[in-house]
Design an enzyme around this catalytic site. Sequence first.
Site, PDB file in Angstrom:
ATOM      1  CE  LYS A  51      -1.856  -8.846  -6.388  1.00 12.82           C
ATOM      2  NZ  LYS A  51      -3.122  -8.082  -6.548  1.00 12.82           N
ATOM      3  CB  SER A 269       1.193   0.614  -1.546  1.00 12.17           C
ATOM      4  OG  SER A 269       1.648  -0.668  -1.203  1.00 12.17           O
TER       5      SER A 269
HETATM    6  N1  PMP Z   1       0.431  -2.315  -2.909  1.00 15.31           N
HETATM    7  C1  PMP Z   1       1.310  -3.032  -3.627  1.00 15.31           C
HETATM    8  C2  PMP Z   1       2.768  -2.851  -3.352  1.00 15.31           C
HETATM    9  C3  PMP Z   1       0.860  -3.900  -4.628  1.00 15.31           C
HETATM   10  O1  PMP Z   1       1.742  -4.599  -5.362  1.00 15.31           O
HETATM   11  C4  PMP Z   1      -0.530  -4.012  -4.867  1.00 15.31           C
HETATM   12  C5  PMP Z   1      -1.020  -4.929  -5.946  1.00 15.31           C
HETATM   13  N2  PMP Z   1      -1.010  -4.336  -7.223  1.00 15.31           N
HETATM   14  C6  PMP Z   1      -1.410  -3.244  -4.104  1.00 15.31           C
HETATM   15  C7  PMP Z   1      -0.894  -2.421  -3.127  1.00 15.31           C
HETATM   16  C8  PMP Z   1      -2.906  -3.270  -4.334  1.00 15.31           C
HETATM   17  O2  PMP Z   1      -3.479  -4.491  -4.022  1.00 15.31           O
HETATM   18  P1  PMP Z   1      -4.749  -5.028  -4.829  1.00 15.31           P
HETATM   19  O3  PMP Z   1      -4.266  -5.449  -6.183  1.00 15.31           O
HETATM   20  O4  PMP Z   1      -5.219  -6.174  -4.020  1.00 15.31           O
HETATM   21  O5  PMP Z   1      -5.740  -3.921  -4.935  1.00 15.31           O
END
Ligand code: PMP
Length: 308
Positions: A51, A269
């Site tokens: 991010k 994630s």
């Molecule tokens: N994994 C993590 C740990 C995140 O912080 C985020 C962002 N919310 C995402 C995945 C998903 O990314 P995006 O917002 O670009 O869809």
Amino acid sequence: MEKNSSSYIFSSLSNIGGTGAVLLNKIIDPALSGSKLYAKLEGLNPGGSVKDRPALYMLKNALEKGFIKDGTSIIDSSSGNTGISYAMLGAFLGIKVKIYAPSNMSEERKKIMRLYGAELVITPAEESHDGAIKRAAEEYERGGKDMYYMPDQYNNPYNPIAHYETTALELLEQTGGNIDYFATGIGTGGTILGVGKRLKEYNDKIKIIAVVPDSEMHGIEGWKYNYSLNFEGFDGNKIIDDFVKVDTEGSYAMLKRLVREEGILCGFSSGANVYGLKKLAEKYKGNFATVLPDTGSRYLSTRVFNEI
Ligand code: PMP
């Protein structure tokens, strides 16, 4: 700030992006399967997550357009990582930051944001991200544009543009353009849309796959179950080709493998993304790519990290 001034070049800002990529050979053995799995280590960004890229792009755009003036505070909602990126950038740029976040976010994240000097407003866990989004929007309405700038990462096109201009190009360079499938989960959708659009422009045969949770109570920080994709110039229907569902336990098991077998301490994630790709690789052959969105060091207090 001038991009080529020395105070920019030798700063946290100029170290955002340019992350390394690895081949996860233990998860998918190229010799046995004929497939390869590339992963970009986004935890290497100065703020510890993917991010940093959109936060920098959104704030740079706001500064250039004069949306942030002396005394303006940044206000937004975040499950943690974007908030940390805003807080880090705010510290460096001397801008106040106020973040709305649900109470079930990990203790490490709350602490990191506060250490950077951000003000944190904790919202009820049962309202999830949507509660934090709504409350931040209410405060923004109350204070107005003179008091606050709201990047609004769910609608701000500079979120996917950051990935279109940086993450995707780096991936193409690191893989020599040999990608058949790119798969990742969705929070705001910035990563999948930005990377996906650019990869498809490079080669329209590349398939873009969204990895999605199989239940609303998935516990994967950063992912949204009921997501919506609302970025001008990035059409989800044209960019995303297919979906693969993952369950939470399988994602945790994959996270453990990434830590213990690949030596990568990453977040939930990341485990879920790689689990999704592993499922795809059981059906198809080729070169697979994903991102490991954040470092595992900010989850040390959570249940799963006690069980690894
Ligand atoms: N994994 C993590 C740990 C995140 O912080 C985020 C962002 N919310 C995402 C995945 C998903 O990314 P995006 O917002 O670009 O869809």
